[in-house]
Write an enzyme that holds these catalytic residues in place. Structure first.
Site, short mmCIF file in Angstrom:
data_model
loop_
_atom_site.label_atom_id
_atom_site.label_comp_id
_atom_site.label_asym_id
_atom_site.label_seq_id
_atom_site.Cartn_x
_atom_site.Cartn_y
_atom_site.Cartn_z
N CYS A 54 5.65 0.17 18.94
CA CYS A 54 6.95 0.78 18.70
C CYS A 54 6.89 2.30 18.87
O CYS A 54 7.88 2.93 19.28
CB CYS A 54 7.46 0.41 17.32
SG CYS A 54 6.29 0.71 15.98
N HIS A 309 6.99 1.46 10.77
CA HIS A 309 7.70 1.18 12.02
C HIS A 309 8.33 2.47 12.54
O HIS A 309 8.83 3.29 11.77
CB HIS A 309 8.78 0.12 11.77
CG HIS A 309 9.50 -0.31 13.01
ND1 HIS A 309 8.85 -0.83 14.11
CD2 HIS A 309 10.82 -0.26 13.35
CE1 HIS A 309 9.74 -1.11 15.05
NE2 HIS A 309 10.94 -0.77 14.61
#
Length: 992
Positions: A54, A309
């Protein structure tokens, strides 16, 4: 409604509710609508998260929306020969980018004109050599990739391409040092691609920039050497911003090194920043345009530096609208406004955390933003970037593949719906006729198969009824609970449609099994009564010879043995049949279990001797009455029978007498040998090579293993076997030469040999078989100094084998695994005497001797180094010593751990850096604060292995720790050294 599993007539709750009534067509398939994977109008394309990539996706989306960078990359020529020649691209072969620029070109072209909702960046990630399963430092990735891209583009001829990274991201600042004495100003100009701002103790972005540029005093030991004054002077140093790039990257240093834990941590403090940033107050020249507007905010969701994340909020430069890029999902913000509230709420670590401060219009605050990107404000119209024809052709080809996939998925959905409708009608029709009417023919079929028939996700296999058959080939009574009784009409349909068998109709019910089950049930009920009867009969004393011998162990467990015997048929049926429909239990496993059961003793076999007769030990058996024995025989008709007047086994009696005679003989032999060899039994009376006794010029040698085995026999003659021979061949090489020098026998090899007096040697030769005589002779001139004496051995030393032994020993010390070493912390060159964690408590050799004597025979001494141990002991030769090693020469070289030391398990092939990380966890000392030494030698090469540094098992390494310095600027330089992580080592980012 639940199904009655014990009732074969209950056909409710087996999965039929899914099919009864009207059914939505979408329930007939598990294929999502392919149009959901189609890019919506005026929407951006997402990127697939390949596991932990990510952080890569956020930067790719941010760089894609830098129109100048995208246009420059499109202008970069391709290496594809077909494209350079102006030919069309072959449709047979897939396009494979060769360089990082080509990968980025192709990726940007897909992001711009693909019809997919998201695309796969695996080609780009693979080209960089990134580990898709490991989350990396996003800020470090940004720096390294920009450096790689700049280096790659620097080879281009087009200046718009060659200089794009410098034009977009590169600025200049100067380190300015001013002498307080003469006022001389020294300036060092340097380029930057981002400003790294410390956020500790600050609430606003402008405060972070001010601290970055603040003046630093150079005084005391840190004074500056002035070229004009030609001496060290007090001075001031600061950073001056000379020029700023079009795109200003501001790295917020949220991830810092925690010296207490030795790991990185995340600073979850709020930092406020505005949408417009005026950099003019911070510039050295005030006459330029330095107003920037916010264009991207990169977010890390999570409280830990090692997990979480990454997402990105990026503004579209053409429309001014804000978008949130979260891998495959892209969300458009309402009203052209940046919205960070949801991201801050998701990352809330605890209720005690600081509340979010209020933000005015045009300002924002975040505790998760780690990078802010500002673009120079301009009134010029944004660029319109067109995809080159070559790349557009590749995009169109990918779009064609996507359309083909969509059509294929749509067709599969249609086929699944058609099959589902047919199955729906089939189930509705058959379920009505599934129950068997009274008096009508019927079949038994397994409930499991019926449930699979009603489950559309698992197409039913052919019917398999073999798992529910008894030994007579009919339906087992115990399997009725997992069977259902259905009409013959439906059964005929099932067997025609799906096949299988055997069919189980009304004639398949097994009467023999029912009768046998009833018999077993009656015996089980009778067993409880008989157990009480036998218990009362055992209390009666048996007189005369009317009784029978029964094993005490059998009497204690006879009821359990009888019960197991009664259940034996049922257990056999379960083992052989296993699960339904082809998932039968492995036959080999069941046969193995049967063999193990057969090896267990049956009733009354515990008093049967190896010769098949009554055992001689009366402690293991007792006499029971004739009535009790008859009751037991009903359950164990094949049990061995021994009347009370039965004689014990004559062969066992003979062996018992021989054993008693051998024990007496061994005791006498041990006593005689101990009396004859008093000096050999006591270490204190034995001669020593280090101080040669004056009363003799000859000494004899035997192996220490022989001495220890003989001592075991003398101490415990009834438990240990007598020693019959002296195996001195283990001390010799294959050529018959001695493997030890006189010097080694006085030092490191002294624990492998034992010295014998001449008088004692004569007695040894009489008592034992000696394969080789080994003698040491001292030759000394009359009146000469004892140190000038010469020592010779018979047989003589074999130089070649001795050299091979030494090489093997050194090799072993360099090839150990999981061996123990000791770390001793010192302060001011004095050992710290603190209580250490008791990882390994090494006891004294006397206690080891005591434990050695108390161990049962066959158990290994912990000091006998086995072949799989980490610290291998000395070998004597490549062949002869192998057998000697198996005999177990006792060689204890353990280091006795003292207070303040800690033991660590290490291997020879691990690096010094890895050892420092172990020490960090044991002593809480960061690797860069560790000064290690062994035997006065400093250990400094972090990449060297422990074997190459001379660290061997049982070594003691001294640790001296530097005092910690609270300087976070210095931490950045050492972070990669102290952390147990590889970072981007081995990837394409460091290849340039």
């Amino acid at each position: 409604r639940r199904n009655c599993r014990g009732n074969p007539n209950c056909l409710v709750g087996i999965g039929e509710h899914v099919w009864l009534g009207e059914i939505d067509e979408n329930s007939f398939h598990n294929i999502d609508d392919p149009n959901c994977e189609r890019r919506k109008k005026n929407a951006f394309v997402g990127l697939t998260n390949l596991g932990a990539t990510c952080y890569v996706n956020t930067f790719l989306q941010m760089w894609f929306l830098n129109l100048e960078l995208r246009q420059a990359l499109y202008l970069c020529p391709s290496t594809c020969s077909e494209y350079v020649a102006g030919e069309s691209i072959s449709k047979e072969k897939d396009y494979e980018p060769q360089t990082i620029c080509e990968h980025l070109q192709y990726l940007f072209a897909l992001l711009q004109n693909s019809k997919r909702r998201y695309i796969d960046p695996s080609g780009f990630v693979k080209a960089l050599g990134l580990d898709t399963g490991q989350q990396q430092d996003a800020q470090e990735f940004s720096k390294l990739f920009m450096s790689l891209l700049e280096d790659t583009l620097s080879k281009q001829k087009n200046p718009d391409v060659r200089n794009i990274v410098q034009k977009q991201f590169c600025g200049e600042y100067a380190y300015v040092t001013v002498c307080n004495q003469c006022g001389r100003e020294s300036k060092l100009v340097s380029k930057f691609y981002e400003l790294e701002l410390n956020i500790q103790g600050h609430k606003q972005l402008t405060d972070c920039i001010t601290e970055f540029l603040k003046e630093e005093k150079l005084e005391g030991d840190n004074r500056y050497f002035c070229e004009t004054c030609q001496s060290k002077q007090n001075a001031t140093r600061k950073i001056r911003l000379l020029s700023l790039p079009c795109t200003l990257n501001l790295q917020l240093m949220r991830f810092v090194f925690d010296r207490q834990t030795g790991h990185k941590k995340k600073l979850n403090t709020y930092i406020g920043f505005s949408e417009l940033l005026d950099m003019e107050p911070f510039m050295e020249q005030k006459n330029g345009v330095y107003v920037y507007e916010l264009s991207a905010v990169l977010i890390h969701r999570g409280v830990s530096a090692y997990s979480g994340h990454y997402i990105a909020h990026v503004k579209d430069p053409q429309t001014g609208e804000w978008y949130k890029f979260n891998d495959e999902d892209i969300e458009k913000m309402e009203g052209k406004k940046l919205q960070l509230g949801i991201e801050e709420d998701l990352a809330e670590p605890s209720k005690s955390q600081t509340r979010k401060p209020k933000c005015g219009k045009g300002t924002h605050c975040s505790r998760n933003a780690y990078m802010l990107v500002y673009r120079l404000q301009t009134r010029e119209k944004s660029l319109t970037v067109e995809v080159p024809a070559f790349l557009q052709e590749l995009v169109e080809r990918d779009n064609c593949k996507f359309e083909e996939w969509c059509n294929e998925m749509a067709e599969m959905r249609k086929e699944s719906v058609a099959r589902g409708k047919i199955k729906h009608e089939e189930v509705k029709e058959l379920y009505k006729r599934l129950p068997a009417e009274a008096g009508s023919p019927y079949d038994f079929i397994s409930l499991e198969w019926l449930q699979k028939w009603l489950d559309e996700s698992t197409p039913p296999k052919p019917i398999d009824n073999t798992a529910c058959l008894c030994s007579h080939g009919k339906l087992h009574p115990d399997k009725i609970s997992i069977m259902k009784r259905i009409s013959e009409y439906v059964a005929d349909f099932f067997y025609r449609r799906y096949g299988g068998g055997p069919r189980l109709n009304v004639k398949a019910l097994c009467k023999d099994c029912v009768v046998e089950r009833c018999r077993i049930l009656r015996l089980k009920n009778q067993l409880n009564e008989d157990y009480k009867t036998v218990t009362n009969l055992l209390k009666i004393t048996v007189k005369g010879n009317d009784g029978f011998w029964v094993g005490k162990a059998s009497l204690r467990s006879w009821r359990q043995l009888a019960l197991e015997q009664l259940n034996e048929q049922d257990e056999d049926a379960e083992h052989s049949n296993g699960k339904m429909n082809g998932n039968a239990q492995n036959k080999d496993d069941s046969n193995e279990e049967k063999r193990e059961e057969e090896e267990e003793l049956n009733f009354n076999e515990d008093i049967v001797c190896p010769h098949g007769d009554l055992c001689i030990s009366e402690n293991e058996r007792r006499v029971v009455s004739k009535e009790a024995w008859e009751k037991l025989k009903q359950y164990f008709p094949k049990a061995p029978e021994f009347p009370n007047n039965k004689e014990c086994c004559s062969q066992c009696k003979i062996l018992e007498r021989e054993g008693e005679e051998n024990e007496a003989l061994h005791k006498m032999m041990a006593s005689e040998q101990k009396t004859s060899l008093q000096n050999l039994f006591h270490d204190k009376c034995r001669p020593c090579l280090g101080s040669w006794p004056q009363e003799t010029d000859e000494l004899y040698i035997v192996s220490q293993f022989f001495v220890e085995e003989w001592r075991k026999f003398v101490r415990r003659p009834t438990r240990c076997s007598p020693v019959s021979s002296v195996g001195n061949s283990a001390l010799l090489c294959p050529h018959g030469g001695l493997m030890f020098t006189y010097a080694s026998m006085t030092k490191e090899d002294s624990k492998l040999i034992a010295l014998i007096w001449p008088s004692e040697w004569e007695r040894i030769q009489k008592l034992f078989v000696v394969d080789h005589v080994i003698k040491i002779t001292r030759t000394q001139a009359a009146g000469a100094d004892p140190e000038s004496a010469l020592y010779t051995s018979e047989p003589q030393l074999c130089p070649e084998c001795r050299e091979g032994l030494l090489c093997q020993q050194q090799r072993d010390l360099r090839e150990y695994t999981q061996a123990t070493i000791y770390i001793h912390k010192v302060v001011d060159n004095k050992k710290v005497m603190k209580d250490a964690a008791p990882e390994l408590n090494v006891s004294s050799s006397e206690a080891e001797e005591e434990r050695e004597e108390n161990k049962p025979e066959g158990e290994h001494d912990p000091d006998f180094n086995q072949t799989d141990s980490g610290a291998k002991r000395q070998k004597i030769s490549q062949q002869s010593f192998i057998s000697y090693q198996k005999q177990g020469i006792r060689r204890s070289t353990r280091h006795r751990k003292v207070r303040g030391e800690k033991a660590l398990l290490v291997s020879a092939n691990q690096t010094l850096k890895e050892l420092k990380i172990q020490i960090m966890h044991a002593f809480s000392v960061a690797p860069f604060d560790q000064n290690l030494s062994i035997d006065g030698k400093i250990l400094s090469n972090d990449t060297a292995t422990l074997g190459s540094l001379g660290v061997i098992p049982e070594s003691v390494i001294l640790l001296k720790a530097d005092e910690p310095i609270a300087d976070y600027a210095a931490m950045d330089d050492v972070m990669q050294v102290c952390m147990p992580e590889e970072g981007f080592k081995g990837t394409g980012l460091l290849g340039h």
